[in-house]
Design an enzyme around this catalytic site. Structure first.
Site, PDB file in Angstrom:
ATOM      1  N   HIS A  27      -3.404  67.442 -43.540  1.00  0.00           N
ATOM      2  CA  HIS A  27      -2.199  68.264 -43.814  1.00  0.00           C
ATOM      3  C   HIS A  27      -1.039  67.306 -44.022  1.00  0.00           C
ATOM      4  CE1 HIS A  27       0.410  71.990 -42.852  1.00  0.00           C
ATOM      5  NE2 HIS A  27       1.224  71.029 -43.258  1.00  0.00           N
ATOM      6  N   HIS A  59       2.576  66.273 -46.430  1.00  0.00           N
ATOM      7  CA  HIS A  59       3.608  66.551 -47.447  1.00  0.00           C
ATOM      8  C   HIS A  59       4.014  65.223 -48.076  1.00  0.00           C
ATOM      9  CE1 HIS A  59       4.297  70.699 -45.985  1.00  0.00           C
ATOM     10  NE2 HIS A  59       3.975  70.182 -44.823  1.00  0.00           N
ATOM     11  N   LYS A  93      -3.088  77.388 -49.539  1.00  0.00           N
ATOM     12  CA  LYS A  93      -2.217  77.368 -48.372  1.00  0.00           C
ATOM     13  C   LYS A  93      -1.316  78.595 -48.355  1.00  0.00           C
ATOM     14  CE  LYS A  93       0.089  75.808 -44.843  1.00  0.00           C
ATOM     15  NZ  LYS A  93       1.047  74.710 -44.820  1.00  0.00           N
ATOM     16  N   HIS A 100      -0.168  78.689 -42.502  1.00  0.00           N
ATOM     17  CA  HIS A 100       0.969  78.393 -41.617  1.00  0.00           C
ATOM     18  C   HIS A 100       1.119  79.631 -40.736  1.00  0.00           C
ATOM     19  CE1 HIS A 100       4.976  76.461 -40.672  1.00  0.00           C
ATOM     20  NE2 HIS A 100       5.047  77.646 -40.072  1.00  0.00           N
ATOM     21  N   HIS A 147      -1.630  73.048 -38.129  1.00  0.00           N
ATOM     22  CA  HIS A 147      -0.746  72.477 -37.104  1.00  0.00           C
ATOM     23  C   HIS A 147      -0.571  73.397 -35.887  1.00  0.00           C
ATOM     24  CE1 HIS A 147       1.983  74.964 -39.413  1.00  0.00           C
ATOM     25  NE2 HIS A 147       2.159  74.075 -40.358  1.00  0.00           N
ATOM     26  N   ASP A 182       0.919  66.826 -40.801  1.00  0.00           N
ATOM     27  CA  ASP A 182       2.141  67.564 -41.178  1.00  0.00           C
ATOM     28  C   ASP A 182       3.315  66.602 -41.313  1.00  0.00           C
ATOM     29  OD1 ASP A 182       3.605  69.716 -41.987  1.00  0.00           O
ATOM     30  OD2 ASP A 182       4.005  70.486 -39.967  1.00  0.00           O
TER      31      ASP A 182
HETATM   32  C1  NCD Z   1       7.297  71.178 -43.540  1.00  0.00           C
HETATM   33  C2  NCD Z   1       8.087  70.619 -44.720  1.00  0.00           C
HETATM   34  O1  NCD Z   1       9.136  69.997 -44.506  1.00  0.00           O
HETATM   35  O2  NCD Z   1       7.638  70.784 -45.865  1.00  0.00           O
HETATM   36  N1  NCD Z   1       8.156  71.215 -42.393  1.00  0.00           N
HETATM   37  C3  NCD Z   1       7.781  71.232 -41.094  1.00  0.00           C
HETATM   38  O3  NCD Z   1       8.643  71.378 -40.229  1.00  0.00           O
HETATM   39  N2  NCD Z   1       6.530  71.081 -40.747  1.00  0.00           N
HETATM   40  C4  NCD Z   1       6.719  72.498 -43.887  1.00  0.00           C
HETATM   41  C5  NCD Z   1       5.662  72.972 -42.906  1.00  0.00           C
HETATM   42  O4  NCD Z   1       4.546  72.494 -42.909  1.00  0.00           O
HETATM   43  O5  NCD Z   1       5.968  73.852 -42.105  1.00  0.00           O
HETATM   44 ZN    ZN Z   2       3.280  71.246 -43.295  1.00  0.00          ZN
END
Ligand code: NCD
Ligand code: ZN
Length: 332
Positions: A12, A14, A94, A131, A165, A237
């Site tokens: 997971h 970003h 997702k 999520h 998460h 995450d």
């Molecule tokens: C994530 C993001 O910034 O894209 N933020 C977070 O607090 N985890 C989005 C997510 O996975 O919830």
């Molecule tokens: Zn995330």
């Protein structure tokens, strides 16, 4: 002391786009053999053409590194034809409840109105990544969402569902009740509680969704990870935001951990005498659950200290300035 990990995976992640992508993607590609790439760009990655474009963007950002991006589509009301065409190019879809987190405004308003999409996904054997937070009181959102997981897991028994998460004891317990439920766990939720975020001076760099919970929740997650619970995988995450969006009123949610994940986990598992379970948590479980074979990469860590840099370009990592007891000493 040392440990060698074969093909670590971050299930997971970003990595954003443009200049941020070019800063953060190489940091993951340095230590990981692959990662599940989240689709919450603006606008979201929610059709095949954009998915293929984003895949190429990620590949180009990591250059020659041995690294497989496992792509995801942003959940919406897809047709069977759309999903059939997209399936070879993705790992899963997702689902974000609308407004639950960063860039999720285009998420689902009413999950109950999406039955036909879940059915198609089950028939095509496309995993659903979720999520799992309601719009309730912030500390109760994940617990309240357990009802949705129960509904999905029983209504679609052949649909593989990943609770993304997870941060609570209840979620860990739910995993054992339904064969088709799996979970990712971040590194930060194994080591922090709400106290670290707001118990003393407020720390925006530890603010994320879902918010860190109580000590007993953290302990339940940690015990499950250390025991190499077969349905739990590392999903960091890691969610970078520029420092200007973190150190300000209206701080963005997201903790940036990508470059420190493996040292942090090696130190944590070593402290608990569980280094021999780290391979399952960071790769083997995910390979089995998602039926993927990542590229071969062996990452060796040793108990050689690493001081976490204050910044990576514009992004402040978790625990900036702190010294971890372990570091990556070789990658083959
Ligand atoms: C994530 C993001 O910034 O894209 N933020 C977070 O607090 N985890 C989005 C997510 O996975 O919830
Ligand atoms: Zn995330």
């Amino acid at each position: 002391m040392n440990v060698s990990l074969t093909s670590p995976l971050d299930m997971h992640l970003h990595v954003r786009q443009d200049s941020m992508l070019r800063v953060v993607a190489p940091l993951s590609a340095e230590h990981f053999a692959g990662a599940v790439i989240m689709p919450n760009l603006l606008p979201p990655v929610d059709h095949l053409e954009r998915l293929l474009w984003y895949t190429e963007e990620v590949r180009s950002a990591v250059g020659t590194a041995t690294f497989e991006p496992y792509m995801t589509l942003f959940f919406r009301d897809y047709t069977e034809q759309e999903l059939e065409a997209a399936k070879p190019h993705l790992l899963g879809i997702k689902l974000y409840p609308a407004g639950a987190t960063t860039n999720s405004e285009a998420g689902v308003q009413h999950i109950s109105a999406m039955d036909h999409v879940f059915r198609i996904m089950q028939d095509l054997d496309i995993p659903l990544l979720v999520h799992g937070e309601t719009h309730g009181f912030v500390m109760d959102r994940e617990r309240e969402f357990c009802e949705v997981y129960k509904h999905l897991a029983t209504t679609y028994p052949r649909l593989r569902i990943t609770m993304e998460h997870i941060t609570t004891q209840d979620s860990v317990q739910l995993l054992d009740r339904f064969e088709n439920l799996f979970a990712t766990v971040t590194a930060h939720h194994l080591v922090i509680t709400l106290d670290d975020v707001v118990g003393g001076l407020m720390n925006p760099h530890l603010f994320c969704k879902p918010i860190a919970k109580r000590p007993e929740d953290r302990d339940a997650l940690l015990q499950a990870a250390l025991a190499a619970h077969p349905k739990i995988m590392l999903g960091s995450d890691s969610a970078p935001h520029p420092v200007s969006s973190k150190e300000c009123p209206g701080c963005a949610a997201g903790v940036f951990t990508a470059p420190i994940l493996l040292p942090l986990l090696a130190e944590l598992f070593a402290q608990h005498g569980a280094l021999d379970r780290l391979q399952d948590f960071v790769s083997s479980n995910a390979q089995r659950i998602y039926r993927v074979t990542p590229p071969h990469k062996v990452v060796t860590l040793q108990d050689v200290p690493m001081t976490i840099p204050p910044m990576y370009d514009t992004v402040v990592p978790m625990w900036a300035g702190r010294t971890l007891g372990w570091s990556v000493t070789a990658v083959h």
